[in-house]
Structure formats: structure tokens, C-alpha cells
Design a protein around this motif. Structure first.
Motif, PDB file in Angstrom:
ATOM      1  N   LEU A 142       0.835  -1.201   0.000  1.00  0.00           N
ATOM      2  CA  LEU A 142       0.000   0.000   0.000  1.00  0.00           C
ATOM      3  C   LEU A 142       0.872   1.254   0.000  1.00  0.00           C
ATOM      4  O   LEU A 142       0.608   2.209  -0.745  1.00  0.00           O
ATOM      5  CB  LEU A 142      -0.918  -0.022   1.218  1.00  0.00           C
ATOM      6  N   ALA A 143       1.929   1.248   0.809  1.00  0.00           N
ATOM      7  CA  ALA A 143       2.851   2.386   0.834  1.00  0.00           C
ATOM      8  C   ALA A 143       3.503   2.586  -0.527  1.00  0.00           C
ATOM      9  O   ALA A 143       3.663   3.718  -0.996  1.00  0.00           O
ATOM     10  CB  ALA A 143       3.919   2.170   1.907  1.00  0.00           C
ATOM     11  N   ARG A 144       3.884   1.488  -1.178  1.00  0.00           N
ATOM     12  CA  ARG A 144       4.514   1.575  -2.502  1.00  0.00           C
ATOM     13  C   ARG A 144       3.570   2.219  -3.515  1.00  0.00           C
ATOM     14  O   ARG A 144       3.988   3.071  -4.313  1.00  0.00           O
ATOM     15  CB  ARG A 144       4.914   0.175  -2.974  1.00  0.00           C
ATOM     16  N   ALA A 145       2.298   1.827  -3.476  1.00  0.00           N
ATOM     17  CA  ALA A 145       1.332   2.395  -4.417  1.00  0.00           C
ATOM     18  C   ALA A 145       1.084   3.873  -4.142  1.00  0.00           C
ATOM     19  O   ALA A 145       1.024   4.694  -5.067  1.00  0.00           O
ATOM     20  CB  ALA A 145       0.021   1.612  -4.345  1.00  0.00           C
ATOM     21  N   LEU A 146       0.965   4.238  -2.863  1.00  0.00           N
ATOM     22  CA  LEU A 146       0.603   5.612  -2.517  1.00  0.00           C
ATOM     23  C   LEU A 146       1.781   6.577  -2.577  1.00  0.00           C
ATOM     24  O   LEU A 146       1.580   7.785  -2.719  1.00  0.00           O
ATOM     25  CB  LEU A 146      -0.028   5.644  -1.127  1.00  0.00           C
ATOM     26  N   ALA A 147       3.000   6.057  -2.484  1.00  0.00           N
ATOM     27  CA  ALA A 147       4.176   6.930  -2.552  1.00  0.00           C
ATOM     28  C   ALA A 147       4.257   7.655  -3.891  1.00  0.00           C
ATOM     29  O   ALA A 147       4.841   8.738  -3.982  1.00  0.00           O
ATOM     30  CB  ALA A 147       5.446   6.118  -2.313  1.00  0.00           C
ATOM     31  N   LEU A 148       3.666   7.079  -4.923  1.00  0.00           N
ATOM     32  CA  LEU A 148       3.668   7.702  -6.248  1.00  0.00           C
ATOM     33  C   LEU A 148       2.618   8.804  -6.364  1.00  0.00           C
ATOM     34  O   LEU A 148       2.531   9.469  -7.398  1.00  0.00           O
ATOM     35  CB  LEU A 148       3.420   6.642  -7.324  1.00  0.00           C
ATOM     36  N   GLU A 149       1.804   8.966  -5.312  1.00  0.00           N
ATOM     37  CA  GLU A 149       0.731   9.967  -5.287  1.00  0.00           C
ATOM     38  C   GLU A 149      -0.194   9.813  -6.493  1.00  0.00           C
ATOM     39  O   GLU A 149      -0.437  10.762  -7.247  1.00  0.00           O
ATOM     40  CB  GLU A 149       1.311  11.381  -5.214  1.00  0.00           C
ATOM     41  N   PRO A 150      -0.751   8.611  -6.675  1.00  0.00           N
ATOM     42  CA  PRO A 150      -1.628   8.378  -7.824  1.00  0.00           C
ATOM     43  C   PRO A 150      -2.961   9.101  -7.658  1.00  0.00           C
ATOM     44  O   PRO A 150      -3.389   9.405  -6.542  1.00  0.00           O
ATOM     45  CB  PRO A 150      -1.826   6.858  -7.800  1.00  0.00           C
ATOM     46  N   GLU A 151      -3.611   9.346  -8.772  1.00  0.00           N
ATOM     47  CA  GLU A 151      -4.943   9.945  -8.725  1.00  0.00           C
ATOM     48  C   GLU A 151      -6.006   8.896  -8.406  1.00  0.00           C
ATOM     49  O   GLU A 151      -7.080   9.229  -7.901  1.00  0.00           O
ATOM     50  CB  GLU A 151      -5.252  10.626 -10.056  1.00  0.00           C
ATOM     51  N   VAL A 152      -5.701   7.641  -8.739  1.00  0.00           N
ATOM     52  CA  VAL A 152      -6.640   6.542  -8.514  1.00  0.00           C
ATOM     53  C   VAL A 152      -5.878   5.375  -7.899  1.00  0.00           C
ATOM     54  O   VAL A 152      -4.768   5.056  -8.331  1.00  0.00           O
ATOM     55  CB  VAL A 152      -7.295   6.085  -9.841  1.00  0.00           C
ATOM     56  N   LEU A 153      -6.474   4.748  -6.890  1.00  0.00           N
ATOM     57  CA  LEU A 153      -5.902   3.549  -6.283  1.00  0.00           C
ATOM     58  C   LEU A 153      -6.778   2.362  -6.657  1.00  0.00           C
ATOM     59  O   LEU A 153      -7.977   2.345  -6.367  1.00  0.00           O
ATOM     60  CB  LEU A 153      -5.830   3.699  -4.765  1.00  0.00           C
ATOM     61  N   LEU A 154      -6.169   1.366  -7.311  1.00  0.00           N
ATOM     62  CA  LEU A 154      -6.866   0.158  -7.751  1.00  0.00           C
ATOM     63  C   LEU A 154      -6.435  -0.995  -6.859  1.00  0.00           C
ATOM     64  O   LEU A 154      -5.236  -1.269  -6.730  1.00  0.00           O
ATOM     65  CB  LEU A 154      -6.526  -0.145  -9.214  1.00  0.00           C
ATOM     66  N   MET A 155      -7.405  -1.693  -6.257  1.00  0.00           N
ATOM     67  CA  MET A 155      -7.088  -2.729  -5.278  1.00  0.00           C
ATOM     68  C   MET A 155      -7.835  -4.010  -5.632  1.00  0.00           C
ATOM     69  O   MET A 155      -9.065  -4.019  -5.724  1.00  0.00           O
ATOM     70  CB  MET A 155      -7.468  -2.264  -3.870  1.00  0.00           C
ATOM     71  N   ASP A 156      -7.074  -5.083  -5.837  1.00  0.00           N
ATOM     72  CA  ASP A 156      -7.661  -6.365  -6.242  1.00  0.00           C
ATOM     73  C   ASP A 156      -7.652  -7.335  -5.065  1.00  0.00           C
ATOM     74  O   ASP A 156      -6.660  -8.009  -4.810  1.00  0.00           O
ATOM     75  CB  ASP A 156      -6.881  -6.947  -7.420  1.00  0.00           C
ATOM     76  N   GLU A 157      -8.755  -7.372  -4.331  1.00  0.00           N
ATOM     77  CA  GLU A 157      -8.898  -8.227  -3.150  1.00  0.00           C
ATOM     78  C   GLU A 157      -7.654  -8.161  -2.258  1.00  0.00           C
ATOM     79  O   GLU A 157      -7.056  -9.194  -1.930  1.00  0.00           O
ATOM     80  CB  GLU A 157      -9.188  -9.663  -3.572  1.00  0.00           C
ATOM     81  N   PRO A 158      -7.258  -6.969  -1.842  1.00  0.00           N
ATOM     82  CA  PRO A 158      -5.968  -6.812  -1.165  1.00  0.00           C
ATOM     83  C   PRO A 158      -5.894  -7.451   0.214  1.00  0.00           C
ATOM     84  O   PRO A 158      -4.797  -7.693   0.716  1.00  0.00           O
ATOM     85  CB  PRO A 158      -5.827  -5.292  -1.062  1.00  0.00           C
ATOM     86  N   PHE A 159      -7.053  -7.721   0.833  1.00  0.00           N
ATOM     87  CA  PHE A 159      -7.036  -8.242   2.201  1.00  0.00           C
ATOM     88  C   PHE A 159      -7.570  -9.669   2.287  1.00  0.00           C
ATOM     89  O   PHE A 159      -7.715 -10.214   3.385  1.00  0.00           O
ATOM     90  CB  PHE A 159      -7.868  -7.335   3.119  1.00  0.00           C
ATOM     91  N   ALA A 160      -7.843 -10.284   1.146  1.00  0.00           N
ATOM     92  CA  ALA A 160      -8.516 -11.586   1.135  1.00  0.00           C
ATOM     93  C   ALA A 160      -7.690 -12.688   1.785  1.00  0.00           C
ATOM     94  O   ALA A 160      -8.244 -13.618   2.374  1.00  0.00           O
ATOM     95  CB  ALA A 160      -8.866 -11.976  -0.299  1.00  0.00           C
ATOM     96  N   ALA A 161      -6.364 -12.604   1.680  1.00  0.00           N
ATOM     97  CA  ALA A 161      -5.515 -13.680   2.193  1.00  0.00           C
ATOM     98  C   ALA A 161      -5.109 -13.477   3.651  1.00  0.00           C
ATOM     99  O   ALA A 161      -4.363 -14.288   4.200  1.00  0.00           O
ATOM    100  CB  ALA A 161      -4.263 -13.810   1.325  1.00  0.00           C
ATOM    101  N   LEU A 162      -5.603 -12.418   4.280  1.00  0.00           N
ATOM    102  CA  LEU A 162      -5.198 -12.102   5.649  1.00  0.00           C
ATOM    103  C   LEU A 162      -6.155 -12.722   6.661  1.00  0.00           C
ATOM    104  O   LEU A 162      -7.325 -12.970   6.362  1.00  0.00           O
ATOM    105  CB  LEU A 162      -5.165 -10.581   5.839  1.00  0.00           C
TER     106      LEU A 162
END
Length: 247
Positions: A142-162
Motif C-alpha cells: 500500500l505504501a509503494r502504491a501511494l508513494a507515487l501519489e496516484p490519482e486513482v488507487l486500484l485494489m484487487d482483493e488486497p485483504f482476502a488472504a489475511l
């Protein structure tokens, strides 16, 4: 008012199987849109097209009027598997995209450490993925994705395996970051309760039929799973899912 993000008549066919039959979508800017539906209905395919990883057979994705046909820093992606590079520590995993975008080594490292702190991993910068728990790896992703300061965050079942407790912690973290940053988020999930907790809009896809049902969730966040309004929203999503399954 101009459209922020738009999918227009997206078609994707694999062999003789029509996965996306002409999907159109305009997620609300600054909100969370959850995509639900049975396995194989095209949720991940649609997300990959939005990310620029897969090209549609026809139709287009635009962001602020620009056609998005390839991956770009304006769209951050978090996968179900954290997809971290095992030979890089947490700091370098987060910094990698920044370096690829032209940031100096020091600037990338400083920003990576800033984002690791934001996701609660300030003490884990020098740990390699193998030394991190599943939840910690997803925080790095999540930090890696947000560090780029994207306009859109796309998440593909990011918590399913937790596990359940870690999943709840990650949901709280995502909700907090989204509120502070006013991010536009598209979240693919099988978890109807997760959609109720996080989403402003819940859309249900049917196999081979694209988006067939949808509803708005107007409750303020953070949301309480014991509230009657939460139960009502969950019932609504269950009804949408059953309608989509029935065709």
C-alpha cells in the motif's frame, strides 16, 4: 462538470468467452467504489484494464480526459499477493517506483520512509519481505502504491488472504488514509461486509454481463458493523448479489 475517471463500452473476449460485454463505469471522484460478483465475472479483468495491464478489445479508459492504455503513475495498484521483490527490503520496495520515475536515491528513500511511517511500519524499513507478516507485506504494498501519489488507487482483493484481525486492521487503515487523502479507490472484493465498511458505491457484476446492479452507501465513516444501517446496507448488497446470480 468534466468526468474524472471513465470506462466506456469496455469489451474483452478470451477465445469464445465474453468476459466484459461492453462495460461503462464512472466512479465518483474522491470516493470508494467496490466491485463485487462471482468468481470469473470479470472484476479483476476490468481492474487490469483500468491499470493498463490488459488492453480491451474495444472501448477505452480515460482519466481527466486522457486515454489510459498503459500503466502509469496516475494509477496505483495493490494486488491480493503483495508482489514485493524478495531481494529488496521494505524501504527499497517502496522506493523502486519513485526511482523509476526519476527521483534521486535520497529523495526516493526519504519518501519511502515517510510512507512506511504512515502505514505504521516505521521500524520495518530494513526488513525483507520474508521477515514480514502477511499484513505487514500488504502495508508495504500500500505504501509503494501511494508513494507515487496516484490519482486513482486500484485494489484487487488486497485483504482476502489475511486473517480476520489483520484484515480488520487493514480496512481501518485504508479507510483512514482514504479520508485524509480524498483518494479515488476502486476495490475488488468478494466480501460484502468489507464493501459495506469501505465503499461509497457498491457495484455487482454478473458473469458475462458486466455491471448489472449497484447501490450507494451514504453512511459516514468510520462505520459500525453493529448499527442497523450497516445491517440494512449488507442486506441490500446481498439482494443485489442474488439478483445478479439469478440473471
Amino acid at each position: 462538470m468534466s468526468i474524472f475517471l471513465r470506462c466506456e463500452h469496455i469489451v474483452k473476449v478470451y477465445g469464445e468467452r465474453v468476459v466484459l460485454p461492453g462495460v461503462s463505469l464512472e466512479p465518483p471522484q474522491g470516493g470508494v467504489t467496490a466491485l463485487l460478483g462471482a468468481s470469473g465475472c470479470g472484476k479483476t479483468t476490468l481492474l487490469n484494464i483500468l491499470a493498463g495491464f490488459v488492453r480491451p478489445d474495444s472501448g477505452e479508459v480515460t482519466l481527466r480526459g486522457r486515454i489510459c492504455s498503459r500503466p502509469g503513475p496516475d494509477r496505483g495498484v495493490v494486488f491480493q499477493d503483495s508482489a514485493l521483490f524478495p531481494w529488496l527490503d521494505a524501504r527499497d520496495n517502496v522506493a523502486l517506483g519513485l526511482r523509476a520515475g526519476g527521483a534521486s536515491r535520497k529523495r526516493a528513500a526519504d519518501k519511502a520512509e515517510e510512507w512506511l511511517e504512515r502505514v505504521g511500519l516505521a521500524d520495518c524499513a530494513e526488513r525483507f519481505p520474508a521477515a514480514l507478516s502477511g499484513g505487514q507485506r500488504q502495508r508495504v504494498a500500500l505504501a509503494r502504491a501511494l508513494a507515487l501519489e496516484p490519482e486513482v488507487l486500484l485494489m484487487d482483493e488486497p485483504f482476502a488472504a489475511l486473517d480476520a484481525m489483520t484484515r480488520e486492521q487493514m480496512q481501518i487503515l485504508l479507510a483512514s488514509l482514504q479520508e485524509r487523502l480524498h483518494m479515488t479507490v476502486l476495490l475488488v472484493t468478494h466480501d460484502m461486509a468489507e464493501a459495506c465498511l469501505l465503499a461509497d458505491v457498491a457495484l455487482v457484476m454478473g458473469t458475462g454481463r458486466g455491471i448489472v446492479r449497484g447501490m450507494s452507501i451514504r453512511d459516514a465513516r468510520p462505520r459500525d458493523m453493529t448499527d442497523s444501517s450497516f445491517a440494512a446496507n449488507l442486506t441490500g448488497i446481498r439482494w443485489l448479489m442474488s439478483e445478479a446470480a439469478a440473471g
